[in-house]
Design a protein around this motif. Structure first.
Motif, PDB file in Angstrom:
ATOM      1  N   GLN A 142     -27.811  24.868 -76.392  1.00 17.13           N
ATOM      2  CA  GLN A 142     -27.477  26.284 -76.269  1.00 17.13           C
ATOM      3  C   GLN A 142     -26.396  26.448 -75.205  1.00 17.13           C
ATOM      4  O   GLN A 142     -26.367  25.707 -74.224  1.00 17.13           O
ATOM      5  N   PHE A 143     -25.538  27.458 -75.408  1.00 19.47           N
ATOM      6  CA  PHE A 143     -24.405  27.657 -74.517  1.00 19.47           C
ATOM      7  C   PHE A 143     -24.317  29.119 -74.083  1.00 19.47           C
ATOM      8  O   PHE A 143     -24.453  30.018 -74.910  1.00 19.47           O
ATOM      9  N   PRO A 144     -24.072  29.365 -72.799  1.00 21.91           N
ATOM     10  CA  PRO A 144     -23.949  30.748 -72.328  1.00 21.91           C
ATOM     11  C   PRO A 144     -22.683  31.404 -72.866  1.00 21.91           C
ATOM     12  O   PRO A 144     -21.696  30.718 -73.181  1.00 21.91           O
ATOM     13  N   THR A 145     -22.703  32.707 -72.987  1.00 20.73           N
ATOM     14  CA  THR A 145     -21.519  33.445 -73.415  1.00 20.73           C
ATOM     15  C   THR A 145     -20.369  33.166 -72.451  1.00 20.73           C
ATOM     16  O   THR A 145     -20.541  33.210 -71.234  1.00 20.73           O
ATOM     17  N   GLY A 146     -19.210  32.853 -73.011  1.00 26.63           N
ATOM     18  CA  GLY A 146     -18.044  32.531 -72.197  1.00 26.63           C
ATOM     19  C   GLY A 146     -17.804  31.042 -72.048  1.00 26.63           C
ATOM     20  O   GLY A 146     -16.737  30.627 -71.590  1.00 26.63           O
ATOM     21  N   PHE A 147     -18.768  30.217 -72.452  1.00 33.21           N
ATOM     22  CA  PHE A 147     -18.631  28.758 -72.354  1.00 33.21           C
ATOM     23  C   PHE A 147     -17.524  28.287 -73.296  1.00 33.21           C
ATOM     24  O   PHE A 147     -17.368  28.821 -74.389  1.00 33.21           O
ATOM     25  N   SER A 148     -16.769  27.269 -72.879  1.00 37.05           N
ATOM     26  CA  SER A 148     -15.618  26.898 -73.708  1.00 37.05           C
ATOM     27  C   SER A 148     -15.348  25.395 -73.799  1.00 37.05           C
ATOM     28  O   SER A 148     -14.254  24.990 -74.188  1.00 37.05           O
ATOM     29  N   ASP A 149     -16.318  24.559 -73.453  1.00 39.42           N
ATOM     30  CA  ASP A 149     -16.137  23.115 -73.628  1.00 39.42           C
ATOM     31  C   ASP A 149     -17.372  22.542 -74.310  1.00 39.42           C
ATOM     32  O   ASP A 149     -18.415  22.376 -73.698  1.00 39.42           O
ATOM     33  N   MET A 171     -18.944  34.652 -79.795  1.00 38.12           N
ATOM     34  CA  MET A 171     -17.971  34.793 -78.705  1.00 38.12           C
ATOM     35  C   MET A 171     -16.622  34.183 -79.100  1.00 38.12           C
ATOM     36  O   MET A 171     -16.570  33.191 -79.834  1.00 38.12           O
ATOM     37  N   PRO A 172     -15.521  34.758 -78.631  1.00 36.92           N
ATOM     38  CA  PRO A 172     -14.192  34.239 -78.962  1.00 36.92           C
ATOM     39  C   PRO A 172     -14.001  32.779 -78.568  1.00 36.92           C
ATOM     40  O   PRO A 172     -13.308  32.025 -79.265  1.00 36.92           O
ATOM     41  N   GLU A 173     -14.634  32.379 -77.458  1.00 41.71           N
ATOM     42  CA  GLU A 173     -14.462  31.012 -76.965  1.00 41.71           C
ATOM     43  C   GLU A 173     -14.992  29.957 -77.933  1.00 41.71           C
ATOM     44  O   GLU A 173     -14.640  28.777 -77.828  1.00 41.71           O
ATOM     45  N   SER A 174     -15.830  30.371 -78.882  1.00 36.86           N
ATOM     46  CA  SER A 174     -16.394  29.391 -79.812  1.00 36.86           C
ATOM     47  C   SER A 174     -15.337  28.797 -80.732  1.00 36.86           C
ATOM     48  O   SER A 174     -15.575  27.774 -81.381  1.00 36.86           O
ATOM     49  N   GLY A 175     -14.158  29.418 -80.773  1.00 39.07           N
ATOM     50  CA  GLY A 175     -13.066  28.822 -81.531  1.00 39.07           C
ATOM     51  C   GLY A 175     -12.679  27.461 -80.986  1.00 39.07           C
ATOM     52  O   GLY A 175     -12.206  26.592 -81.728  1.00 39.07           O
ATOM     53  N   PHE A 193     -22.331  29.981 -88.331  1.00 43.85           N
ATOM     54  CA  PHE A 193     -21.417  31.086 -88.062  1.00 43.85           C
ATOM     55  C   PHE A 193     -20.672  30.831 -86.760  1.00 43.85           C
ATOM     56  O   PHE A 193     -21.281  30.604 -85.718  1.00 43.85           O
ATOM     57  N   VAL A 194     -19.350  30.854 -86.845  1.00 45.59           N
ATOM     58  CA  VAL A 194     -18.468  30.783 -85.683  1.00 45.59           C
ATOM     59  C   VAL A 194     -17.502  31.949 -85.845  1.00 45.59           C
ATOM     60  O   VAL A 194     -16.615  31.922 -86.700  1.00 45.59           O
ATOM     61  N   PHE A 206      -6.533  27.598 -86.818  1.00 44.43           N
ATOM     62  CA  PHE A 206      -7.160  26.288 -86.681  1.00 44.43           C
ATOM     63  C   PHE A 206      -6.447  25.203 -87.486  1.00 44.43           C
ATOM     64  O   PHE A 206      -7.017  24.151 -87.763  1.00 44.43           O
ATOM     65  N   ASP A 207      -5.213  25.470 -87.866  1.00 42.05           N
ATOM     66  CA  ASP A 207      -4.376  24.481 -88.562  1.00 42.05           C
ATOM     67  C   ASP A 207      -5.050  23.931 -89.815  1.00 42.05           C
ATOM     68  O   ASP A 207      -5.025  22.730 -90.082  1.00 42.05           O
TER      69      ASP A 207
END
Length: 208
Positions: A142-149, A171-175, A193-194, A206-207
């Motif tokens: 699980q990842f907190p909102t805003g996590f990006s790695d 969250m946008p960072e999930s991209g 879902f992403v 995402f090319d």
């Protein structure tokens, strides 16, 4: 904008925004409503207090229906016009059954955002759907909102031979997860879902 979906914004701050909107804008009704389930559940008392009709279309926790059933007179101004997590899990169960029965996928790694709807979805899949389908859950992060790695979890999924990455993120960072999945060359299908992948420009972003 209630900002209830933003990282680090507490529910009480979102509630202040809802009450301010009602008192200052004096709407006849509110459509869409809070984004985050945590905010919706807490805001139900505010909508009831001001007798403000609210047609919710995003927050997915079935907890709102449970509160309405418990006290229908108090919460009679609150309506859901979208599915909740229960029906979302049923939809995903059908998709995963197809992946198992027609294509032989049997190992799953779960990755989800640490918010109510995503926890509920991931939990329902892990505890009910995958055992019933005979699919092994080889890991769950699980990842907190805003996590990006997400690289560490993706490497674990790759090492454990997962054929499916079951994802639940708004969250946008999930991209970033998608880009890291591609660069690390994880041989697993993303199924879940992403949020950034749902837009019309996702293919270009995402090319392919």
């Amino acid at each position: 904008d209630l900002r209830d979906a933003a990282a680090g914004v507490p529910v009480p701050e979102a509630l202040l925004g809802i009450e301010k909107l009602i008192l200052e804008k004096k709407p006849t009704a509110i459509v869409v409503g809070p984004f985050r389930s945590e905010a919706l559940l807490a805001a139900m008392d505010i909508f009831a207090k001001y007798k403000m009709p609210m047609l919710g279309s995003i927050a997915m926790s079935p907890g709102s229906e449970a509160k309405i059933k418990k006290n229908p007179e108090k919460y009679k101004y609150i309506f859901r016009v979208s599915m909740n997590v229960i029906y979302w899990v049923k939809l995903l169960a059908g998709t995963n059954a197809t992946l198992k029965n027609q294509f032989g996928f049997d190992k799953v790694y779960i990755m989800n955002q640490d918010v109510a709807w995503a926890r509920g979805t991931a939990g329902g899949m892990a505890k009910k759907v995958y055992p019933k389908l005979g699919m092994e859950v080889v890991g769950h992060d699980q990842f907190p909102t805003g996590f990006s790695d997400f690289s560490a979890a993706l490497l674990k999924a790759k090492a454990k031979g997962a054929g499916i990455l079951f994802t639940c993120f708004d969250m946008p960072e999930s991209g970033v997860l998608v880009k890291q999945w591609k660069s690390i060359k994880v041989p697993a299908l993303i199924a879940g879902f992403v949020s950034p992948m749902a837009g019309e420009v996702a293919w270009k972003t995402f090319d392919g």
